[in-house]
Structure formats: C-alpha cells, structure tokens
Design a protein around this motif. Structure first.
Motif, PDB file in Angstrom:
ATOM      1  N   UNK A  30       0.990  -1.260   0.061  1.00  0.00           N
ATOM      2  CA  UNK A  30      -0.007  -0.019   0.035  1.00  0.00           C
ATOM      3  C   UNK A  30       0.706   1.183  -0.064  1.00  0.00           C
ATOM      4  N   UNK A  31       0.206   2.463  -0.529  1.00  0.00           N
ATOM      5  CA  UNK A  31       1.079   3.711  -0.256  1.00  0.00           C
ATOM      6  C   UNK A  31       0.419   4.290   0.792  1.00  0.00           C
ATOM      7  N   UNK A  32      -0.658   3.920   1.545  1.00  0.00           N
ATOM      8  CA  UNK A  32      -1.353   4.696   2.349  1.00  0.00           C
ATOM      9  C   UNK A  32      -1.168   3.726   3.665  1.00  0.00           C
ATOM     10  N   UNK A  33      -1.279   4.225   5.027  1.00  0.00           N
ATOM     11  CA  UNK A  33      -1.433   3.520   6.238  1.00  0.00           C
ATOM     12  C   UNK A  33      -2.248   2.520   6.317  1.00  0.00           C
ATOM     13  N   UNK A  34      -2.120   1.130   6.730  1.00  0.00           N
ATOM     14  CA  UNK A  34      -3.100   0.069   6.987  1.00  0.00           C
ATOM     15  C   UNK A  34      -3.652   0.102   8.201  1.00  0.00           C
ATOM     16  N   UNK A  35      -4.671   0.281   8.444  1.00  0.00           N
ATOM     17  CA  UNK A  35      -5.389   0.057   9.608  1.00  0.00           C
ATOM     18  C   UNK A  35      -5.789  -1.256   9.850  1.00  0.00           C
ATOM     19  N   UNK A 169       5.861   2.477   8.662  1.00  0.00           N
ATOM     20  CA  UNK A 169       4.669   3.273   8.521  1.00  0.00           C
ATOM     21  C   UNK A 169       3.405   2.591   8.122  1.00  0.00           C
ATOM     22  N   UNK A 170       3.210   1.324   8.613  1.00  0.00           N
ATOM     23  CA  UNK A 170       1.990   0.295   8.329  1.00  0.00           C
ATOM     24  C   UNK A 170       1.767   0.198   6.799  1.00  0.00           C
ATOM     25  N   UNK A 171       2.562   0.067   5.957  1.00  0.00           N
ATOM     26  CA  UNK A 171       2.532   0.183   4.687  1.00  0.00           C
ATOM     27  C   UNK A 171       2.456  -1.372   4.338  1.00  0.00           C
ATOM     28  N   UNK A 172       2.883  -2.369   5.195  1.00  0.00           N
ATOM     29  CA  UNK A 172       2.946  -3.771   4.939  1.00  0.00           C
ATOM     30  C   UNK A 172       1.486  -4.114   5.178  1.00  0.00           C
ATOM     31  N   UNK A 173       0.894  -4.770   3.982  1.00  0.00           N
ATOM     32  CA  UNK A 173      -0.505  -5.171   3.906  1.00  0.00           C
ATOM     33  C   UNK A 173      -0.771  -6.253   5.061  1.00  0.00           C
ATOM     34  N   UNK A 174      -2.214  -6.018   5.207  1.00  0.00           N
ATOM     35  CA  UNK A 174      -2.753  -7.260   6.237  1.00  0.00           C
ATOM     36  C   UNK A 174      -2.775  -8.452   5.795  1.00  0.00           C
TER      37      UNK A 174
END
Length: 634
Positions: A30-35, A169-174
C-alpha cells in the motif's frame, strides 16, 4: 526454527522451534497506512477437551498397558474438582491480568529467555537466499572481500531498510488466512532487536519503531558501526554503503586488531552473561559499544571464506554456524551474512519472532529490484564508519575461550545436509495424490523414519497461531494412529495398492485435522505448558498426575522436529535437532520441487542425516509411484 515445553521436564539438550509457514492471502503493498483489524484473544480451551486430544496423541506411542495407566493419570488430573481444575482456574485469573494473551509471557520466558544452553544451533535458525540472477562469482578458498560481495550486501541492506519503512509506516499489507486476519505484531520485533544475556534469565531489547540510524558490520571478527540513515532522515545510497563497507574491510586487515568478543554470543548463556557483564564493568567504551550493538538495526557479516564453494550443500553450514562461531553476533535478531561469491543468507535469533516473519523480509529482499531513494545521499554526507575498540582483561579472555570451546563442541556435534529435488512438488501432490502438500510431506517423513528406526516417535510440527492476538506457535502432534499405520504397513507386500491408498487417505486426513486444531488454538502443548508453570510447590507437583506420568515426557520427546517454510523459491533454511537422538528437518514445498534440510548429532550412534536423506528420497519416490501406478483391479 524450536522442545520448548520439554525443557521443563528434562535436562536433555533441547531448544525452541520454528513456526509453520501457513498459506497466506496477502494484499498488494500500500501507499497509505493500513489500519490492521483487531484479532481475538487466544481462548483457554476446556480442560477435558485438551486432555482428550492429549490422550489421542499418546495412543501410537504407548502399549495398551501403558495407555491404560496414562488414561487413569489423566482422568485423575482432569476430573471435576480435581487438581487440573485448580490449575485451570489459576490460568483464567492469569488471563484476566495479561494485556494480550495468557500465553505470551509464559512462552517468551519458558521457551526462550530462561533457556541457558547456547543460542547457537539450539535456538537460532538459518536461511540461505536464492542466488542473484547473474549467478555467483567463484573466488579462492580464502579471499579478500570482493566488489561483487559488497554490491550484493549493499543491495540487500537497501531492500531491508525499504522493508523497515513498510513496517514502520504500516504500509505492509494485512495478511489473512482465508478470510480471517492474522496478527501483525511480530513485524514490530525485527529491527533494532537484541537478546541481552542475564544472570538467570535473558531479556529482549526491542523498541518500535526503532529510531536507530546505524547497523553493525563484522569483518574478520572486527566490528564497526555504520550509519545508513543521515540525521535528516535521508538514506545513504547503495554506492555510499558499498564505499563504507570497503573502508571497513580495509581497516579490518590493516587496522589495530581488536578482541573477537562476538564469540561470547556463541557460548553457554551463563558464560555469555559473565563475559558481557565484565565488558561493561571494566570500560565505559565497552559499555558504549554494547549499547551501539543493542540498538543497531541489524548486523551485517562480511565473510572472507567460502567463496570457492558454489553448491548450496557446501555453504549452508557457514550461514548456520560459520564452522567456528566467529564473525557473528548470535544475539541479534537479524544477521545478514554475505560470502565473497555473492551468496547470502540470514541467521536469526528466534526469541522475538517466528521464522515466517523474517521470511517475508527475505522474500522482499530477494524479489525486489534494489533502487536508491529519490533523495539518497552519498556517504560523504555522514560520518564514516567507526570501529568498536574493546578493553579486555584476563577474566574476559577466559570467558571468550570458554565460549569458543563450547561452540566448537556444539558445532562438531551438529551435522546437516540438504535434499533439493525436482521429483515433484505441490502441483503433483494436489492434482494427482489429491492431498494437502504439508500433510503429504509429513507422511513421507514418518515413512522415512519408520524405515530407518522401526519404532514410532513423537513428531513436532509447528503451527502459527497468528489468528490470535500476539499469537506465536502451537505444536502439531503429527504422529497419529492413522499416520503410523500407513507408515508401518506401506512396505508390506501383502497389502494391496488400493488398501494402501485408503490408508494414505486416512493418514493425511488425521494429520491435517491435527494441524487445523493447532492452528485454531485447540492444540495440546501450550495449554499444558501454561498449567504446568502454575504449579506452586513440590506437593502440588505430586498431585499433577498428568505431568508425573511417563507418557507426558515421551509424547514431547520429539525425535522428529519439523517446520514448513514453503514455497522456498526465495530462501530455504534449517535448524538443529531438538533432542540428542533426533533430527531437525525444515522443508519447503514448491510447485515443482521440494527442499529439505536435515540435521542430526553425530555423537548419537542411531541417527544419520545422510541415511535419513536417502530414506526420505526413496519414500517420496515410492509415494509418487503409489499414485501413478494403476489399481489392483485395473
């Protein structure tokens, strides 16, 4: 990877084991932080359910008389109002006070931090990476650090730092198992993580996200701190990193020689603690050095030997233990090791994560084309590499010598070999044998064991329990009545092919069910381990009849300790045997190939990794023939 519960009931050499690489569904980066979605807490299973599964797992290991005695011991323990209920209530109370899981701290301490044998081989795992697409560069047996080696190292360092950004940055996908999210917490325990030796128990130093900007580089047992991130946050270019690595290499053979203190991390944990503490005490500079190592993002080991060996079989030992335990810091969560030929691998301290987690890092590091950040700076924009100078005295030197002797003995008594075959892979297993690839390989391993050793043994396979908050692993007790019946009758010529196929189907089904139960938090070993840690006195120990019964130790004495790290296209790895009379077996199931590493202790006269390799290959071929030949009625 790795035995944990066993170490609490026996003094035999054992160590932690590695997690099963489950089939994951992973979204694109992702290019956006993942929740990350929340996952449920690990439930406490009903005592009677765990005891029933335990008894079922003991059946193939015991005679009828032994099983009756074990059943009586378990019934006494688990009856309503019995001592098992007392321990179960204590576990509920503990769960109510734990932030994440009743198991988390029990597992961390009992499986790892209280373990006093060397982490080398006993705890640490190794993985060898796929070679560069252009191949390796052969060098003399002893070689200076090569340009190709530095290029490979700088590229892998760059990709590792990119992966750290994804994690931070939480860009690692779930990640998911089918539609269920998996806990992503272990990814926070990779960078800047170090095991610190303690007097009676060790600790893990970990801060997320790590603010460190440096790595540690080791060459010829000399250690250097090397900044890879500038003060303004910009990354040093790959060329800049390579330049600094060259400076380090030059100093390592021209500069003032420093004591090889890294050998302490290869020794017994008590020796490690004494040496570490002494280093801190006798010199402020030593203490500062140890702090730099503790906080460093990871360690990079540039070796000056092994470049003449190009076959994976010839070099995996260098990644495993380096044949003498030198030029390593085995207490670091991640060590990147690069040989003069360009071959590379990782040695990892198992405590903070299960091997599947750095496995994703390795997959990224191998498959991602290295590229500089758009704002990368040269090495001239940051301070140059700094050598770590050590003050050692006679006491420190004595501890280092003791660690060296311990490591040499352990390495000498550990033999490992590889089996990498293209006989078939998951495609054949799923389409022709119509079986779970993991269950199929487990059956092949048990058949090989049966052919060599005749009597059944407890079999360990690790299952990830990341379906649960801060989940680590659970034991798959892969030996079942059905798997052993198939293994023990396969070579009986009086049994028809059709009957063998039916027996195989039952064996695969029973093993797969054990794996499913463990993955969904319905295993045996972690629950029983937790109950056992809550016993408060020798008098209570006598009341815990399940644990005093001989079957408890026998059912955990894993002479076959196994771990699945499929598919094996980016890396493959291994670990040491968990008991003196056993094997440590890691495997990776590719679409059209199978990879195994097999280890044993040469001091044991009844085991041989080479013999097991031959028996395993024969078993794989025989299983293939079982499904490729016609039926008896055809």
């Amino acid at each position: 990877m790795f035995r944990q519960a066993l170490r609490h009931v026996t003094t035999k050499t054992t160590s932690p084991r590695h997690s099963l690489c489950q089939s994951l569904r992973v979204c694109a980066y992702s290019t956006q932080p993942t929740e990350y979605p929340p996952v449920q807490r690990l439930p406490i299973q009903p005592l009677e359910a765990t005891c029933a599964r335990y008894l079922e797992s003991c059946k193939p290991l015991l005679t009828q008389e032994e099983f009756e005695k074990t059943t009586a011991a378990v019934q006494t323990f688990s009856r309503s109002g019995g001592f098992g209920d007392v321990l179960q209530e204590r576990l509920r109370q503990l769960d109510a006070t734990e932030q994440n899981s009743w198991l988390e701290n029990i597992w961390l301490n009992k499986a790892y931090l209280e373990w006093r044998e060397p982490s080398l081989i006993n705890v640490n795992w190794w993985c060898q990476l796929a070679d560069p697409k252009g191949g390796l560069v052969k060098t003399p047996e002893e070689s200076p650090v090569t340009d190709f080696q530095l290029q490979r190292a700088s590229q892998l360092i760059s990709n590792m730092l990119d992966f750290k950004v994804l994690v931070d940055d939480r860009l690692l996908p779930q990640e998911y198992m089918k539609e269920s999210p998996l806990c992503m917490n272990q990814y926070t325990n990779m960078f800047g993580v170090t095991r610190i030796p303690g007097e009676k128990a060790d600790t893990i130093s970990s801060t997320f996200p790590s603010k460190a900007t440096h790595i540690i580089v080791m060459v010829r047992d000399q250690m250097y701190t090397l900044d890879v991130i500038a003060k303004d946050g910009r990354r040093v270019s790959m060329e800049g990193v390579s330049n600094m690595l060259r400076q380090v290499e030059k100093d390592s053979w021209m500069g003032e020689r420093q004591a090889p203190v890294g050998i302490l991390t290869a020794g017994h944990r008590d020796t490690n603690f004494k040496g570490y503490s002494r280093l801190q005490k006798i010199s402020e500079q030593n203490a500062n050095n140890l702090e730099l190592i503790r906080t460093s993002l990871f360690v990079v080991c540039l070796d000056t030997k092994g470049g003449d060996k190009l076959l994976p079989e010839e070099t995996h030992g260098q990644i495993f233990h380096n044949y003498d335990g030198y030029n390593r810091w085995f207490d670091k969560a991640l060590q990147l090791i690069v040989l003069p030929s360009g071959r590379a691998g990782f040695n990892g301290e198992h405590t903070p994560t299960d091997a599947v987690i750095p496995g994703r890092l390795m997959d990224y590091a191998v498959k991602t084309f290295p590229a500089n950040a758009s704002n990368a700076v040269s090495n001239n924009a940051i301070p140059g590499p700094q050598k770590l100078h050590w003050t050692v005295d006679q006491e420190t030197t004595s501890h280092m010598k003791e660690a060296e002797v311990t490591a040499a003995s352990l390495i000498q008594d550990t033999f490992s070999c590889l089996l990498q075959t293209e006989v078939y892979g998951s495609q054949f297993i799923k389409t022709v044998a119509k079986a779970s690839p993991d269950a199929y390989v487990q059956i092949a391993l048990q058949l090989a064991w049966r052919r060599l050793h005749k009597d059944p043994t407890a079999v360990y396979e690790s299952a990830s329990i990341r379906l649960f908050k801060h989940g680590r692993t659970e034991t798959i007790r892969s030996l079942t009545e059905d798997t052993w019946k198939f293994a023990s009758t396969f070579d009986d010529s009086s049994i028809s092919i059709d009957e063998k196929r039916l027996l195989f189907g039952k064996a695969v089904k029973s093993q797969a069910n054990m794996a499913k139960e463990a993955t969904f938090g319905r295993g045996v070993d972690r629950h029983l381990l937790a109950l056992r840690t809550l016993i408060q006195s020798p008098e209570e120990q006598k009341r815990a009849t399940l644990f005093t019964d001989p079957a408890y130790i026998k059912s955990m004495y894993f002479k076959l300790s196994t771990s699945n790290m499929s598919p094996g296209d980016s890396f493959y790895g291994g670990f040491g045997p968990v008991v003196p009379e056993g094997y440590g077996i890691n495997y990776a199931i590719g679409k059209d190939d199978l990879k195994f590493s097999i280890s044993h202790k040469p001091s044991c006269p009844t085991t041989s990794a080479l013999d097991f390799r031959a028996a395993l290959l024969a078993s794989l071929v025989d299983l293939q023939n079982l499904f490729e030949v016609g039926t008896d009625s055809a």
